[in-house]
Structure formats: C-alpha cells, structure tokens
Design a protein around this motif. Structure first.
Motif, PDB file in Angstrom:
ATOM      1  N   TYR A   1    -131.945  48.818 -30.693  1.00 17.62           N
ATOM      2  CA  TYR A   1    -132.963  49.578 -29.961  1.00 17.62           C
ATOM      3  C   TYR A   1    -132.538  51.044 -29.998  1.00 17.62           C
ATOM      4  CZ  TYR A   1    -134.764  45.167 -28.105  1.00 17.62           C
ATOM      5  OH  TYR A   1    -135.313  43.906 -27.967  1.00 17.62           O
ATOM      6  N   TYR A   2    -133.508  51.911 -30.260  1.00 13.39           N
ATOM      7  CA  TYR A   2    -133.126  53.295 -30.566  1.00 13.39           C
ATOM      8  C   TYR A   2    -134.227  54.259 -30.138  1.00 13.39           C
ATOM      9  CZ  TYR A   2    -131.538  57.273 -33.426  1.00 13.39           C
ATOM     10  OH  TYR A   2    -131.093  58.501 -33.852  1.00 13.39           O
ATOM     11  N   THR A   3    -133.825  55.412 -29.623  1.00 16.10           N
ATOM     12  CA  THR A   3    -134.784  56.468 -29.309  1.00 16.10           C
ATOM     13  C   THR A   3    -134.092  57.819 -29.354  1.00 16.10           C
ATOM     14  OG1 THR A   3    -136.605  57.072 -27.813  1.00 16.10           O
ATOM     15  CG2 THR A   3    -134.475  56.554 -26.797  1.00 16.10           C
ATOM     16  N   ARG A   4    -134.900  58.871 -29.317  1.00 10.85           N
ATOM     17  CA  ARG A   4    -134.370  60.241 -29.342  1.00 10.85           C
ATOM     18  C   ARG A   4    -135.205  61.117 -28.428  1.00 10.85           C
ATOM     19  NH1 ARG A   4    -135.141  63.498 -34.770  1.00 10.85           N
ATOM     20  NH2 ARG A   4    -136.430  65.009 -33.680  1.00 10.85           N
ATOM     21  N   TYR A   5    -134.529  61.977 -27.681  1.00  7.71           N
ATOM     22  CA  TYR A   5    -135.200  62.964 -26.831  1.00  7.71           C
ATOM     23  C   TYR A   5    -134.822  64.362 -27.325  1.00  7.71           C
ATOM     24  CZ  TYR A   5    -136.057  59.170 -23.485  1.00  7.71           C
ATOM     25  OH  TYR A   5    -136.470  58.002 -22.877  1.00  7.71           O
ATOM     26  N   ASP A   6    -135.811  65.244 -27.408  1.00 11.14           N
ATOM     27  CA  ASP A   6    -135.575  66.613 -27.863  1.00 11.14           C
ATOM     28  C   ASP A   6    -135.860  67.599 -26.735  1.00 11.14           C
ATOM     29  OD1 ASP A   6    -135.042  65.550 -30.319  1.00 11.14           O
ATOM     30  OD2 ASP A   6    -136.688  66.531 -31.380  1.00 11.14           O
ATOM     31  N   TYR A   7    -134.910  68.494 -26.491  1.00 10.45           N
ATOM     32  CA  TYR A   7    -135.088  69.610 -25.553  1.00 10.45           C
ATOM     33  C   TYR A   7    -135.191  70.864 -26.419  1.00 10.45           C
ATOM     34  CZ  TYR A   7    -133.742  66.341 -21.877  1.00 10.45           C
ATOM     35  OH  TYR A   7    -133.699  65.274 -21.015  1.00 10.45           O
ATOM     36  N   GLU A   8    -136.412  71.324 -26.648  1.00  9.76           N
ATOM     37  CA  GLU A   8    -136.680  72.358 -27.642  1.00  9.76           C
ATOM     38  C   GLU A   8    -136.832  73.736 -27.012  1.00  9.76           C
ATOM     39  OE1 GLU A   8    -140.223  70.783 -29.488  1.00  9.76           O
ATOM     40  OE2 GLU A   8    -139.060  69.767 -31.049  1.00  9.76           O
ATOM     41  N   GLY A   9    -136.704  74.768 -27.875  1.00  9.94           N
ATOM     42  CA  GLY A   9    -136.960  76.139 -27.467  1.00  9.94           C
ATOM     43  C   GLY A   9    -136.012  76.666 -26.419  1.00  9.94           C
ATOM     44  N   LEU A  10    -134.768  76.194 -26.436  1.00  9.01           N
ATOM     45  CA  LEU A  10    -133.789  76.630 -25.441  1.00  9.01           C
ATOM     46  C   LEU A  10    -133.141  77.952 -25.857  1.00  9.01           C
ATOM     47  CD1 LEU A  10    -131.950  73.220 -24.864  1.00  9.01           C
ATOM     48  CD2 LEU A  10    -133.908  74.146 -23.600  1.00  9.01           C
TER      49      LEU A  10
END
Length: 566
Positions: free
Chosen positions: A428-437
């Motif tokens: 089971y796999y996922t990714r979270y992106d915190y962009e424009g930092l």
C-alpha cells in the motif's frame, strides 16, 4: 545553402546565479525566460561550454521538444548558438516536436554527443506555464550530476555567449539543410527527421507487433483508450497504435499537440487525467492509459478505471517480463527502482533471484547501471517506467509492455493485478506533496527533522495510532554508492523504516520550478490483507508522518495527495 557566410557574433552578458539544472534540467516559468535579458542564451552557452572543445567541434547533437509555448523560439536560439559554438550537425524532429524517448533513441542511433531537450516535464504550458531545457549525454540519458554541476558553475561566471543570429531553419521541411558560417571550414548541417517512424522501428524490434495487432484488431480484440493529453505523443499513438496495430481511431484521444496542452496539466495521474478516468468507469474499455506531454511518463488503468500504481506497474511488468520478446533474447540483467518508490519490485526480485538496485531519484542513475550491463528494467513512483532500449523512461513502451502481458496471459488488467498481489503480497503506497514552499524554510524544516531522526533515542521509538503500533527499526539520510564507478551521492531523502517493513520517506525537491516541494512517501507491505482501501490502510502511518515532521504546523498546509486509490 546561403550565398554568403553567416556572421558569428560574440555578445557580452551578465551571469545569473539561479540556473542550477536538476535531474530534469532547468525549469522556470516562461516569463522568467522572456523577462530576463539573455536568460536562455546564458544557460545554453553554459551547456555548450561544459562540453570539451575538441569533442564539440563538428559533433552531432539531437534537438527536440514537447511543443509547448515558446518552444519554437527556444529551438531557433538553440540552432543559432549550436552553429556558432562549432557543432557540426543537428538532428531535429519534424516541426521541432519530438518525444523524450524518441530523442534518447536518436542519440543512440546516430552516436550523437548528446541532446538538448526542450521540455518542462509534466508541468503546465502556455504563456503563464513552464519552460524547460535539459541536456542529455551521449548515452541518450540525462546528464550525470558532475555535468550538471559544471553547467551551473559556468553559468555563475558567464560573461559572453556566441551566436549566429542570421541563421534560419525551416522546421517543416524534412531533409537536410546546410549553412555556411564565417570562419568555419565545413557547412553547418541541420537534418529534419520523422522521429515517429524511427521510434516505431525501435519498438518493432522489442515487441511482437503481430500479436499486439491480433489483440487490438483481431476477432477477440480488447478495447483501449489512450490519452496523449494534447502533448507530443499524439502522432506516435496514431501511427503505432492505430495505423500499424489496428486499434480504432477513437482509441486515442487528445492527439493534437497544443502549446498550452489544452489549458490542462499534462501529468498522467488520477487528478489531471480525470477525463480518461471518467471514460473508463462504465467498463467499455479494457485498458486505459495516459501519457504526459513529452511522452516519458505513463498511467495504467484497468476496467472500470481500476488504477495500477506506478510502483505496482513496474513490479508487474517485472513479474511478466518474458511476455516481451526483447527480454527473451537479451535475458534480464537486473531490476532497479528509485528509493522513494514502493518496495513492490523487491518482492519480484527476491522471488526471481534477479539483482535489485535502489537508487536516488533521477534517471541518470539507471542509465549508468544500464551502460555497465547491470540493468534491464527500472522505474519510479512518479509514473516513469522503462527498459534498457533507451536511457529515458518511456510511456508508450510501458503501454505496449502491458498489452504484451495481456496478449500472452489472456487475462484482464484487473485480474493480473489481483493475481500479483496474491502471489507477492501488496505494498500500500501513497505520496503527499507540500508545494510552493520558501526554499530556506524548507531546508530548515528538513534539517530539523534530520536532527530529530538522528538522535539515539529515535531508533526503537514506538508510535501508537488506534490499535496499530509501529516501532522504528532504522532512520537515515539515504546515501547511494554507484556500484559501477563508486561515486557516492548523499542527502537523497530522510528514511524511517519500521520493524514491520513499513517506511516513511521525506524528500526535498525543487522540480516544480516555483519554490520548493517537500514530498512525503508512505509505503506499507501486507502479505494477506491485500484488498483494502489504500488510504484507510495508510492512515496510521500518515498520522505518524505528520506527528514526527510537524509539516502541517510548520507549513500551514495539509499537503496535496497524489492519488493512488484503487
């Protein structure tokens, strides 16, 4: 050829300090290239200057792009500066458009010194979108970090560039064009080629086109829907899937390359390829696929829109690799994945006793292993998969790989996925992106996180969420020693490994072109409980990832989830 030699000028300029090309090249908003004097000139001169002068004189380079806004202007500049810097021949795709996989194949076919690739990857186009410039080396793959570092250092002190401003190439005319330049003993040559046919011929030597034609147009044919997302791949899909393999014309959509990609984000995932996902819901199509704007990324869907995660897709191609005739002839030398990619491939490698390599992000690391004869198949979680036929990821190759599996196995995509999970277990796999930092703030956050993880008390620490308990087994900042040349690449991402085989990875990326991005990857292996909802299964680890990093507090955001639902 022109009647009189064209003038070559040396023009004074001032350096820019921000032209660091990552593994995907230099990517910026179009306005940065348009609004800053000589911005593109400077970077291109830095690329030419990084080449050995003796090797550059009279060499061959391949040039192509994904057709986005400002590409034609940029390509004209590439031609003018290549000629002035002593390049002998350019091979350019018809109308300047060529997929990244096709570019890699032509570099290898013509034994070129490298390529200049005009793409910003799966980022938006148009006047307010992105533009990218990438240098590929003589093996057809992205330049190694030593080369990109050299380009960057040159760009920081550049004082002048060389150009032939009067040189004009007709990108619409197939064939050879020659130009005389002052103080040059030999004409400068440009060849405009049909890259679609050349690339199709490469694929004919990898796959069983007769079997694929029977699958797509025979008595028991399957229905497919492939979305080119208004990028470069439209002509390739029409020629190969429809004209040659017999799929109905309506099997391929959004096949006209547009400068702004139809106003959409040309990234093949469940969010940005929502039109394809919706079209799959009624079960009419047996396989769906989307390819990004330059043709190197892909997304695979089964009946009713069942999503095959990129990590699973890689593992399933590996498990069925001998369905592809090419590998029946060459054998399989090794598998590889980027570090953040799920460990699904590892299970296949273990079962088949095939060598596995875990590399940093960046296709160049795979290319080095391939050049040494150690690697046959590789991929990464960001929708990239490929073989050793070229040195780039290859979206259409991946689609044909899946069609080859369907042709041999005579099962649906959905059943192949389920059979794989039953045999190997499921990641089971996922990714979270915190962009424009803010870049400095992002670096500080990562530094603070590493200090926390490196404390002695962190290893063996236990985290409890509801009825789930996770104990830290190992924590590190990923470091890679290349088995080919012993080059060490450090600081490639913070990893937390738990005793049950689960992982949390934090990685800082600047690939988006605006600000920094912190990506959080969550990977959890299950041998028995394989048919649950991904987000439900990963919720405890997601909670732990936030508790450890405090990302939601320090950024004031919840993070953008790259969807990987079933």
């Amino acid at each position: 050829m022109e009647d009189s030699p064209l003038k070559v000028l040396t023009v004074a300029t001032a350096p820019y300090l921000d032209q660091w090309p990552g593994c995907g090249g230099l990517r910026r908003r179009v306005g940065v290239f348009q609004g800053n004097r000589h911005y593109l000139h400077n970077f291109l001169q830095s690329v030419f200057s990084c080449m050995d002068l003796r090797e550059r004189q009279g060499c061959t380079l391949v040039v192509g792009g994904d057709g986005r806004f400002f590409n034609r202007t940029a390509m004209e500049l590439v031609v003018q500066m290549a000629a002035a810097n002593g390049v002998g021949r350019l091979i350019i795709g018809h109308h300047g458009i060529m997929s990244t996989p096709a570019i890699s194949s032509l570099v290898r076919k013509y034994k070129a010194m490298g390529a200049i690739v005009l793409t910003a990857g799966p980022h938006p186009g148009g006047p307010h979108g992105d533009l990218g410039v990438k240098f590929n080396s003589a093996n057809g793959g992205p330049a190694q970090e030593t080369v990109t570092n050299k380009i960057y250092q040159i760009s920081r002190t550049l004082e002048e560039f060389t150009i032939c401003p009067g040189l004009r190439v007709d990108l619409g005319a197939l064939g050879r064009q020659e130009f005389d330049l002052e103080n040059k003993f030999k004409p400068f040559t440009v060849e405009i080629v049909d890259s679609v046919e050349s690339y199709a011929n490469l694929l004919r030597n990898i796959f069983d086109f007769a079997a694929l034609k029977e699958l797509l147009s025979g008595e028991h044919r399957i229905r497919i829907r492939v979305d080119a997302m208004s990028g470069v791949m439209g002509p390739y899909l029409r020629r190969i899937l429809c004209e040659e393999l017999g799929a109905p014309a309506k099997s391929v959509v959004n096949c006209v390359p547009l400068e702004d990609f139809g106003g959409l984000h040309p990234d093949p995932n469940l969010t940005y390829a929502a039109e394809l996902v919706d079209s799959m819901q009624d079960g009419h199509y047996d396989l769906g696929a989307a390819l990004d704007c330059d043709g190197d990324r892909n997304m695979i869907l089964g009946k009713h829109g069942a999503f095959v995660t990129p990590s699973d897709s890689l593992a399933m191609i590996a498990a069925n690799i001998f369905c592809i005739p090419y590998f029946q002839h060459t054998g399989v030398r090794g598998f590889a994945r980027s570090m953040p990619t799920s460990a699904a491939l590892d299970k296949v490698a273990q079962a088949t006793k095939i060598d596995l390599y875990e590399t940093p992000v960046g296709w160049g690391f795979f290319g080095n292993l391939m050049d040494a004869g150690r690697l046959s198949l590789c991929g990464e979680e960001s929708f990239g998969t490929g073989g050793d036929h070229i040195r780039e990821k290859d979206g259409l190759w991946s689609v044909l790989a899946w069609l080859s599996i369907l042709a041999i196995r005579r099962k649906s995509v959905n059943d192949i996925v389920k059979d794989h999970w039953r045999k190997y277990g499921r990641n089971y796999y996922t990714r979270y992106d915190y962009e424009g930092l803010d870049l400095d703030a992002a670096w500080q956050l990562m530094d603070d996180l590493e200090v926390l993880m490196m404390e002695k008390s962190f290893v063996s620490q236990r985290f409890a969420v509801a009825d789930n308990i996770y104990q830290v087994e190992q924590a590190d900042n990923f470091e890679y020693t290349d088995p080919v040349d012993s080059t060490i690449t450090r600081n490639q991402g913070l990893r937390i490994m738990f005793t049950n085989g689960s992982r949390i990875v934090y990685r800082l990326s600047g690939a988006g072109g605006v600000g920094a991005t912190i990506r959080v990857y969550i990977d959890s292996y299950e041998k028995e409980d394989i048919f649950q909802d991904t987000q439900v299964m990963l919720a405890p680890l997601a909670t732990i990832a936030l508790k450890i990093s405090q990302l939601h507090v320090r950024t004031g955001r919840s993070g953008y989830k790259i969807k990987v639902r079933d």
